[in-house]
Design a protein around this motif. Structure first.
Motif, PDB file in Angstrom:
ATOM      1  N   GLN B   4      -6.116 -55.592  11.464  1.00 26.04           N
ATOM      2  CA  GLN B   4      -6.746 -54.281  11.295  1.00 26.04           C
ATOM      3  C   GLN B   4      -8.169 -54.306  11.817  1.00 26.04           C
ATOM      4  O   GLN B   4      -8.777 -55.366  11.967  1.00 26.04           O
ATOM      5  CB  GLN B   4      -6.752 -53.899   9.818  1.00 26.04           C
ATOM      6  N   LEU B   5      -8.672 -53.120  12.068  1.00 27.59           N
ATOM      7  CA  LEU B   5     -10.055 -52.978  12.503  1.00 27.59           C
ATOM      8  C   LEU B   5     -10.872 -52.380  11.384  1.00 27.59           C
ATOM      9  O   LEU B   5     -10.399 -51.497  10.674  1.00 27.59           O
ATOM     10  CB  LEU B   5     -10.146 -51.985  13.665  1.00 27.59           C
ATOM     11  N   VAL B   6     -12.081 -52.820  11.240  1.00 30.20           N
ATOM     12  CA  VAL B   6     -13.001 -52.167  10.314  1.00 30.20           C
ATOM     13  C   VAL B   6     -14.267 -51.846  11.092  1.00 30.20           C
ATOM     14  O   VAL B   6     -14.880 -52.730  11.690  1.00 30.20           O
ATOM     15  CB  VAL B   6     -13.340 -53.071   9.105  1.00 30.20           C
ATOM     16  N   CYS B  48      -8.579 -48.992  10.552  1.00 28.48           N
ATOM     17  CA  CYS B  48      -7.384 -48.559  11.296  1.00 28.48           C
ATOM     18  C   CYS B  48      -6.739 -49.786  11.949  1.00 28.48           C
ATOM     19  O   CYS B  48      -7.165 -50.920  11.710  1.00 28.48           O
ATOM     20  CB  CYS B  48      -7.744 -47.509  12.334  1.00 28.48           C
ATOM     21  N   GLN B  49      -5.730 -49.562  12.760  1.00 23.80           N
ATOM     22  CA  GLN B  49      -5.021 -50.681  13.383  1.00 23.80           C
ATOM     23  C   GLN B  49      -5.821 -51.256  14.559  1.00 23.80           C
ATOM     24  O   GLN B  49      -6.528 -50.530  15.257  1.00 23.80           O
ATOM     25  CB  GLN B  49      -3.648 -50.222  13.883  1.00 23.80           C
ATOM     26  N   PHE B  50      -5.659 -52.546  14.782  1.00 25.01           N
ATOM     27  CA  PHE B  50      -6.412 -53.241  15.822  1.00 25.01           C
ATOM     28  C   PHE B  50      -6.150 -52.638  17.203  1.00 25.01           C
ATOM     29  O   PHE B  50      -7.031 -52.632  18.060  1.00 25.01           O
ATOM     30  CB  PHE B  50      -6.046 -54.730  15.815  1.00 25.01           C
ATOM     31  N   ASP B  51      -4.944 -52.104  17.391  1.00 26.74           N
ATOM     32  CA  ASP B  51      -4.579 -51.543  18.698  1.00 26.74           C
ATOM     33  C   ASP B  51      -5.476 -50.379  19.109  1.00 26.74           C
ATOM     34  O   ASP B  51      -5.524 -50.005  20.272  1.00 26.74           O
ATOM     35  CB  ASP B  51      -3.131 -51.022  18.674  1.00 26.74           C
ATOM     36  N   GLU B  52      -6.143 -49.787  18.132  1.00 26.44           N
ATOM     37  CA  GLU B  52      -6.953 -48.605  18.442  1.00 26.44           C
ATOM     38  C   GLU B  52      -8.341 -48.974  18.953  1.00 26.44           C
ATOM     39  O   GLU B  52      -9.169 -48.097  19.181  1.00 26.44           O
ATOM     40  CB  GLU B  52      -7.091 -47.698  17.197  1.00 26.44           C
ATOM     41  N   ILE B  70     -17.844 -53.673  14.806  1.00 31.35           N
ATOM     42  CA  ILE B  70     -16.404 -53.400  14.802  1.00 31.35           C
ATOM     43  C   ILE B  70     -15.740 -54.755  14.599  1.00 31.35           C
ATOM     44  O   ILE B  70     -15.887 -55.652  15.423  1.00 31.35           O
ATOM     45  CB  ILE B  70     -15.937 -52.768  16.129  1.00 31.35           C
ATOM     46  N   PHE B  71     -15.068 -54.899  13.471  1.00 26.40           N
ATOM     47  CA  PHE B  71     -14.532 -56.211  13.111  1.00 26.40           C
ATOM     48  C   PHE B  71     -13.009 -56.187  13.007  1.00 26.40           C
ATOM     49  O   PHE B  71     -12.418 -55.170  12.633  1.00 26.40           O
ATOM     50  CB  PHE B  71     -15.104 -56.660  11.763  1.00 26.40           C
ATOM     51  N   ALA B  72     -12.420 -57.306  13.327  1.00 26.09           N
ATOM     52  CA  ALA B  72     -10.986 -57.475  13.094  1.00 26.09           C
ATOM     53  C   ALA B  72     -10.827 -58.258  11.799  1.00 26.09           C
ATOM     54  O   ALA B  72     -11.600 -59.175  11.513  1.00 26.09           O
ATOM     55  CB  ALA B  72     -10.372 -58.258  14.240  1.00 26.09           C
ATOM     56  N   GLU B  73      -9.867 -57.880  10.983  1.00 23.77           N
ATOM     57  CA  GLU B  73      -9.673 -58.592   9.735  1.00 23.77           C
ATOM     58  C   GLU B  73      -8.196 -58.944   9.572  1.00 23.77           C
ATOM     59  O   GLU B  73      -7.323 -58.294  10.134  1.00 23.77           O
ATOM     60  CB  GLU B  73     -10.125 -57.755   8.551  1.00 23.77           C
TER      61      GLU B  73
END
Lengths: 383, 88
Positions: B4-6, B48-52, B70-73
């Motif tokens: 996911q993205l944060v 939201c989802q990482f793909d976005e 913008i972080f991936a978790e």
């Protein structure tokens, strides 16, 4: 009642406006930006939706550059006082409302100078008159889009082109034009657009806003809580937080959002056309009544839905009082908070009577009003 | 679990991004966690989802939004997610 005072504040409002205000108070009156419970989040979404609708109305590409204020006066003060510094020079027109004239005059004490571009007697400012006043230290051009005294429309696109080429910020007072005349901040090269929410935009009183282009940075009029950078002693640099301190008028903005929806559905062009027909009927017929003097641009020229006139030999205040007493007509006599404009059109001694039809004014009402004025004029002439 | 993205930003910026994503058919969730305070000017976050990621980056450019990050978790713990790596 026949309401012809829409230039002061529009009435009635579209049916959904009162419902939206009520719904905001009962269903989502959280404080946006301060917390994350659902009332606050719903409030934030509503405010953002309103920003986006306003952006669409004015062709603004970045909704975050719209800052909510309590009215156009606050927006104009924010633009003027947030931009000008001692040693700067500004230009306004001789048709300005006091909400531009007074802040500029107040700044003179702080070392700001300003010049007034004279309009012709019908109230229209020539671009060359603005150009002649430019100085190397000119830092702001402030022009009213449409006069609240006689409806004269200024050539804002031409003035915008002139000042954009010189890199001078261009402030437009859209108090009488927002929602009544199509506005495109890109095409008109407007850097700062001040607008009320409660006039042509058909929203509740206590609402308004200022668009600030990305080429301009303003000092805030007030600092305080924004819900962002809360650990810092300084106001955030990013918009709209930079200019929006304190809790916003959520119920008002909810109503404004609904009225903006209404305008987007109906189309400002369609509303402008309808209002222009009523205005033209008023102008053409008033001019034919003996003893009536009508002011402003010739009837064939475009103008905002504002008509200024006098009954010769009768004080405007008495005319308005008689029209209300005899025919329940609501209008506004006097100087309309625009002494400069009355001076320009030569009515500074008494002011005028102002009729301002709105979105919901019918042609039947216009004809009724014309008959009432004709009767009053006849009586006045026979005295 | 899908990555996911944060995105950490101010409330107004997050609200704008959320609505813009929604118009593109993407559901994103506005959240507020203790971590929000770590990033200057960012009182809220959008998940939201990482793909976005490409779409979000384009939107930030369009509206000159400079997110605090913008972080991936890898985890999704309500209230306090473990933000693992800068997405880009």
């Amino acid at each position: 009642m026949i309401y012809l005072d829409n230039a002061a504040t529009s009435w009635p409002k579209p049916a959904g406006v009162a419902r939206s205000v009520s719904a905001a108070l009962t269903r989502c009156a959280g404080n946006p930006g301060r917390t994350s419970h659902h009332l606050a989040m719903d409030a934030a979404a509503l405010i953002q939706e309103c920003r986006e609708n306003l952006a669409q109305l004015f062709r603004i590409t970045n909704p975050l550059r719209i800052c909510f204020t309590s009215n156009a006066t606050e927006a104009l003060n924010l633009a003027i006082k947030g931009l000008l510094s001692p040693g700067d020079h500004a230009i306004c027109s001789s048709m300005e409302h006091n909400s531009v004239w007074r802040p500029l005059t107040a700044l003179v004490e702080r070392g700001v100078e300003f010049s007034i571009a004279e309009a012709d007697s019908s109230g229209v400012v020539d671009v060359a008159a603005v150009e002649r006043l430019l100085r190397p230290n000119t830092k702001l051009i402030a022009i009213i889009h449409a006069s609240n005294v006689n409806g004269a429309i200024q050539p804002v696109a031409a003035i915008g082109a002139l000042v954009r080429a010189r890199g001078i910020p261009f402030l437009v007072d859209a108090s009488q034009s927002a929602g009544a005349i199509p506005i495109d901040v890109q095409a008109m090269r407007i850097d700062l657009l001040a607008f009320p929410g409660h006039k042509g935009l058909l929203g509740p009183q206590g609402t308004g806003g200022l668009y600030v282009s990305e080429a301009v940075n303003l000092r805030p009029l007030k600092e305080g809580g924004t819900g962002s950078e809360s650990n810092s002693a300084h106001q955030p640099l990013f918009y709209p937080d930079r200019l929006e301190s304190g809790t916003l008028n959520l119920p008002g903005i909810a109503g404004l959002n609904e009225s903006a929806h209404y305008l987007l559905r109906k189309g400002v062009e369609t509303i402008a056309l309808k209002e222009a027909m009523r205005t033209k009927r008023l102008l053409a017929s008033l001019a034919k009544i003996e003893g009536v003097a009508v002011y402003g641009p010739p009837v064939e020229l475009p103008r905002a839905p504002v008509v200024s006139f006098n009954l010769l030999g009768m004080d405007p205040v008495c005319v308005a009082a008689e029209l209300e007493k005899r025919a329940d007509i609501a209008c506004r006599p006097g100087w309309h908070c625009a002494a400069l404009a009355h001076r320009t059109q030569g009515t500074q001694e008494t002011g005028t009577v102002r009729f301002s039809p709105g979105s919901f004014t019918t042609m039947t009402e216009i004809d009724f009003v014309l008959n009432a004025v004709a009767e009053l004029a006849k009586e006045s002439q026979s005295r | 679990m899908a990555r996911q993205l944060v995105v950490f930003a101010s409330l107004n910026q997050v609200a704008l991004l959320k609505r813009a994503l929604y118009r593109e058919g993407v559901y994103a969730e506005m959240v507020r966690t203790p971590r929000c305070y770590l990033f200057s000017g960012c009182s809220f976050a959008l998940r939201c989802q990482f793909d976005e990621l490409p779409m979000l980056e384009e939107m930030c450019r369009k509206w000159t939004i400079e997110p605090g990050g913008i972080f991936a978790e890898l985890e999704d713990v309500p209230g306090e997610s473990s933000v693992e790596e800068q997405a880009r």
